[in-house]
Design a protein around this motif. Structure first.
Motif, PDB file in Angstrom:
ATOM      1  N   ARG A   1       1.080  -1.353   0.155  1.00  0.00           N
ATOM      2  CA  ARG A   1       0.011  -0.018  -0.152  1.00  0.00           C
ATOM      3  C   ARG A   1       0.937   1.182   0.039  1.00  0.00           C
ATOM      4  O   ARG A   1       0.612   2.338   0.647  1.00  0.00           O
TER       5      ARG A   1
ATOM      6  N   GLU B   1       2.697   4.206  -2.286  1.00  0.00           N
ATOM      7  CA  GLU B   1       2.917   4.974  -3.627  1.00  0.00           C
ATOM      8  C   GLU B   1       4.071   4.751  -4.160  1.00  0.00           C
ATOM      9  O   GLU B   1       5.269   4.233  -3.561  1.00  0.00           O
TER      10      GLU B   1
ATOM     11  N   GLU C   1       6.679   6.261  -5.131  1.00  0.00           N
ATOM     12  CA  GLU C   1       7.570   7.126  -4.999  1.00  0.00           C
ATOM     13  C   GLU C   1       8.188   6.633  -3.552  1.00  0.00           C
ATOM     14  O   GLU C   1       9.238   7.214  -2.976  1.00  0.00           O
ATOM     15  N   GLN C   2       7.288   6.126  -2.918  1.00  0.00           N
ATOM     16  CA  GLN C   2       7.533   5.657  -1.351  1.00  0.00           C
ATOM     17  C   GLN C   2       8.662   4.522  -1.417  1.00  0.00           C
ATOM     18  O   GLN C   2       9.026   3.885  -0.155  1.00  0.00           O
TER      19      GLN C   2
END
Lengths: 172, 694
Positions: free
Chosen positions: B219, B221, B223-224
């Motif tokens: 869960r 994004e 870019e995380q």
């Protein structure tokens, strides 16, 4: 239970506190940040963790750090002197004696130790004449080298090139 | 035709760029990256093969001094739904194979983590284990498709009638056992959750493959998440996707912000958690006329998959392409068992399938009283029998002829059990080899210029294949500069998107993107770019598979010695001749091809994961019990290649060399043992007991 020990690693005296369950390999890698020897099996079955321990090749996963207090450890990094690779390392590079490289530091240390054993006249499982002066025989058979290196597994299958590297060193 | 690059650096035996880092041990693999005060994870694994976790009690583990976290389904982060149910750990109470991840302990030291994991008390509701593969099971099923997106079954002409009317027939069953990849570097993940960002130092064959699979599952994004993999200690397919341990390490890290969590699987755990080659049962029927021309090929495969997740190996697929025959049938049937999930192992499909077909071809040669090289030459085909398309380049006959010449095949006495040297029976064997040439869509490269040097960036990976070196050589030729002016950056998901190092597609896919970027860079910035000029470009889509069947071919020759008293098999000599397109670096290519052959030798002589069907457990789950080839097994193994440039596939002219070396190698050795002993062994490995009592 913990113990304070001292190791001489690649020429540097290092003091550390270890859990008495810590293998020499984990002491080097996790405690001292010496990651040149690798952990491939942790059971002495693959040889990736081979170093020169008090001058002889040894699998560091099979000995407890606490049992090696005061020992001298030379890893593949420690074979480099003044920025120059050891002749065995040079020969590995030239003969492409590795692919992924994970078993390589262990193979290199094992070759260095093995050549010392040959010079000292130690026989192996395939030595036909146990009384012969092996170390002085310029024509060491390939089978002798293969047998003596069989404790170091290489899944990439670089054995042929490792043999060629050893041959380059023994013939020079 | 593609616009083929002019080779300057390509074709030269450049020493590996990472050679010094590797011979000193300084090349950082996943576990080796320096972390401040890391924590250590030890998994908790199910000790039943099928059933349900009723209770999992971590009290004693939690109380142990130095334990930082215990993780079970009761407190694990909730994962997003995913089709890959192998990854859905600690979300439910179901156990589908012995060793499945059901928890974790993270502690200050690895010793404490391991001790604490042993203190976790688990009670189960256990069901009967079903882990027996056989071809006579009544519940075998037909998967919708097999690995690689191939059709499950094919049927052309009238195989049964053609077989019945063939003058010469072979009708036999060939088996290969469960085998494990066992790269020397155990699968390892180091996970750090900091400032709502997850960094994984992961032992994986594709940084973006890992990123694409894990970010949504966790869960996050895109870019995380960042995946960093500068070096991988071998994979051979098992690291071609993230497995459940990556999820476990990530979940633990997300519960311990700011602290790197290290998880290196043990060798034993790798027999459960990271895939394996399914055992295969191959019913092969060949029908030929008296002069050896195939009329019918039938290759029907039974293999296993896991109840948790389906993996269907494409074992019969090579039999669709290698030889001409008007009547052809292939099929795949699966047994769903309470076993770990099978996955890729070097040349999935081709490797076990070609063992079956090529031992059958040896039997056909003998039945037709034909030389086995000549039999294969007679059944050569200019077009792919399955698609009807021409090959981009097919020179199986050239490989066979060149190999026969160099190996000294011409004066071979075809009769078995005719050569004895002391206690040793000596024989030679041959087998064909094939592997498809693939180029994956979804590759982008970036070129930057500065201070007289070009930085070439793509999220490719080097698993020992030589990417650091070969891709730099391609970039140098594409930019028409010396290779010494190239700074290659790979192994990081922050770099432009790249596909997985798998299917022998790495260099073709990444190299194609690098060439596209280099050409775009020159078009945009010219021969004399301004400082800090940069260009990014994607590998253009290709319709080559609409027009051609891109395949590589090879011929494997082996000499064996079988001890008449002990049954021991030795392989003093192997030669592989390959038609694989352009060779980018002859030094690393020779290593890769012979390395594949050595793994084939290992498969032939040793490899066998022994499943205890009562418990769904691999008994010999370490390198003392699961034998792989060692120094003493490998004598004279050589590989050569035909001088070729494939002008249809990519600008480099390559077809991929990672897997073809293993294909056919075990069959050549098996055929040589028949020639030596007169004993036909149709299963692997070729262990001594097969050759006794004769």
């Amino acid at each position: 239970m913990e113990a304070d020990i001292t190791l001489v690693v690649d020429g540097e005296r290092r003091s550390l506190t270890v859990d008495t369950r810590t293998s020499l390999l984990d002491a080097l890698r996790d405690h001292l940040g010496v990651t040149s020897p690798k952990k491939g099996c942790d059971h002495g079955q693959c040889g990736a963790c081979t170093v020169l321990l008090d001058g002889r090749r040894a699998t560091t996963c099979l000995t407890f750090a606490v049992a090696q207090d005061g020992a001298e450890v030379i890893t593949a990094v420690g074979l480099v002197t003044d920025g120059e690779l050891h002749p065995v390392q040079e020969a590995f590079c030239e003969n492409d004696a590795f692919q992924c490289g994970f078993c390589t530091p262990g193979q290199v240390c094992s070759v260095v130790g093995m050549l010392d054993e040959l010079r000292a006249g130690h026989p192996s499982h395939v030595t036909a004449d146990l009384t012969a002066e092996i170390g002085t025989d310029p024509a060491i058979e390939d089978d002798e080298i293969r047998e003596r290196m069989s404790g170091n597994l290489c899944r990439c299958g670089a054995y042929g090139n490792i043999l060629a590297a050893v041959r380059q060193v023994t013939s020079s | 035709m593609t616009d083929t690059l002019t080779a300057h650096s390509m074709g030269t035996p450049l020493v590996r760029q990472d050679a010094m880092a590797k011979v000193t041990g300084m090349a950082p693999y996943a576990y080796d990256h320096r972390q401040d005060d890391p924590a250590y994870l030890h998994p908790v694994q199910a000790t039943i093969a099928r059933g349900r976790v009723v209770q999992i009690d971590t009290t004693a583990a939690d109380e142990l001094d130095g334990v930082l976290l215990t993780l079970t389904r009761h407190n694990a982060p909730r994962l997003a739904e995913s089709e890959d149910t192998e990854m859905h750990i600690l979300q439910h109470d179901e156990v589908a194979f012995r060793g499945q991840l059901i928890g974790a302990v993270v502690a200050r030291t690895p010793e404490i983590a391991r001790e604490a994991a042993a203190l976790v008390r688990v009670t189960y509701e256990e069901e009967a284990t079903d882990a027996r593969l056989s071809a006579d099971r009544e519940d075998l099923y037909r998967p919708e498709q097999v690995n690689g997106g191939f059709e499950t079954d094919t049927d052309t002409g009238g195989v049964d009638a053609a077989l019945a009317s063939s003058a010469v027939q072979v009708d036999q069953t060939y088996t290969t056992p469960m085998e494990h990849n066992n790269p020397m570097e155990p699968h390892t993940t180091v996970a750090l959750w900091q400032d709502e960002h997850l960094t994984l130092w992961d032992s994986i064959q594709g940084v973006h493959a890992a990123h694409t699979a894990l970010a949504p599952l966790l869960r996050l994004e895109p870019e995380q998440l960042r995946v960093i993999t500068p070096f991988v200690g071998g994979g051979f397919g098992s690291k071609g996707k993230p497995h459940s341990h990556e999820v476990l390490a990530a979940m633990a890290a997300m519960r311990l912000p700011g602290r790197a969590v290290k998880l290196a699987l043990t060798r034993q755990q790798m027999f459960t958690l990271v895939g394996y080659r399914t055992p295969t049962i191959n019913h092969v029927r060949l029908g030929a006329d008296r002069d050896g021309r195939l009329q019918a090929i039938s290759h029907e495969v039974v293999e296993q998959t896991a109840r948790l997740y389906e993996f269907a190996e494409q074992t019969a697929v090579p039999s669709r392409t290698v030889y001409a025959a008007p009547h052809r049938r292939t099929s795949h049937r699966l047994a769903t068992l309470d076993v770990p999930v099978p996955f890729w192992m070097r040349a999935p499909g081709e490797c076990p399938g070609m063992h079956a077909l090529e031992v059958a071809m040896d039997e056909l040669a003998i039945a037709c009283d034909l030389d086995p090289v000549e039999l294969r030459v007679r059944n050569d085909t200019a077009t792919d029998p399955e698609t009807g398309l021409p090959f981009t380049h097919r020179d199986l006959v050239g490989c066979l002829r060149e190999g026969a010449d160099r190996f000294g095949w011409a004066d071979r006495d075809p009769r078995p059990r005719q050569r004895r040297e002391g206690d040793w029976l000596v024989g030679t064997g041959v087998a064909a080899s094939t592997y498809p040439a693939m180029s994956m869509p979804g590759n982008t490269a970036r070129i930057r210029y500065g201070l007289g040097r070009y930085t070439v960036e793509i999220g490719a990976v080097d698993i020992g294949t030589g990417t650091w070196t070969a891709l730099a050589q391609i970039a140098a030729d594409a930019l028409e500069c010396p290779v010494g002016h190239i700074d290659l950056r790979i192994g990081d998901s922050d770099l432009p998107q790249a596909t997985v190092e798998g299917g022998s597609s790495g260099i073709a896919s990444w190299g194609g993107a690098v060439v596209a970027a280099a050409r775009a860079f020159r078009a945009e910035h010219g021969r004399l770019p301004a400082e800090w000029a940069q260009t990014e470009a994607e590998l253009p889509e290709s319709d080559v598979t609409q027009r051609f069947a891109p395949h590589s071919f090879g011929a494997q020759f082996a000499q064996v010695r079988v001890n008449a008293r002990t049954g021991e098999v030795r392989v003093p000599r192997m030669l592989g001749v390959f038609s694989v397109g352009r060779i980018v670096n002859p030094r690393t290519a020779h290593s890769q091809l012979t390395g594949g052959m050595v793994m084939g030798l290992s498969m032939a002589l040793h490899e066998h994961s022994v499943m205890d069907e009562r418990w769904g457990h691999v008994v010999n789950h370490d390198l003392a019990g699961y034998h792989i080839a060692s120094h003493a097994d490998v004598c004279d193994v050589d590989a050569i290649w035909l001088d070729e440039v494939d002008e249809h596939l990519n600008p480099m002219g390559t077809r991929g060399i990672g897997e073809i070396g293993i294909v056919g190698a075990a069959a050549a050795i098996a055929n040589a043992t028949f020639h030596a002993t007169g004993v036909r062994v149709r299963g692997l490995p070729l262990t001594p007991e097969h050759f006794l009592d004769h």
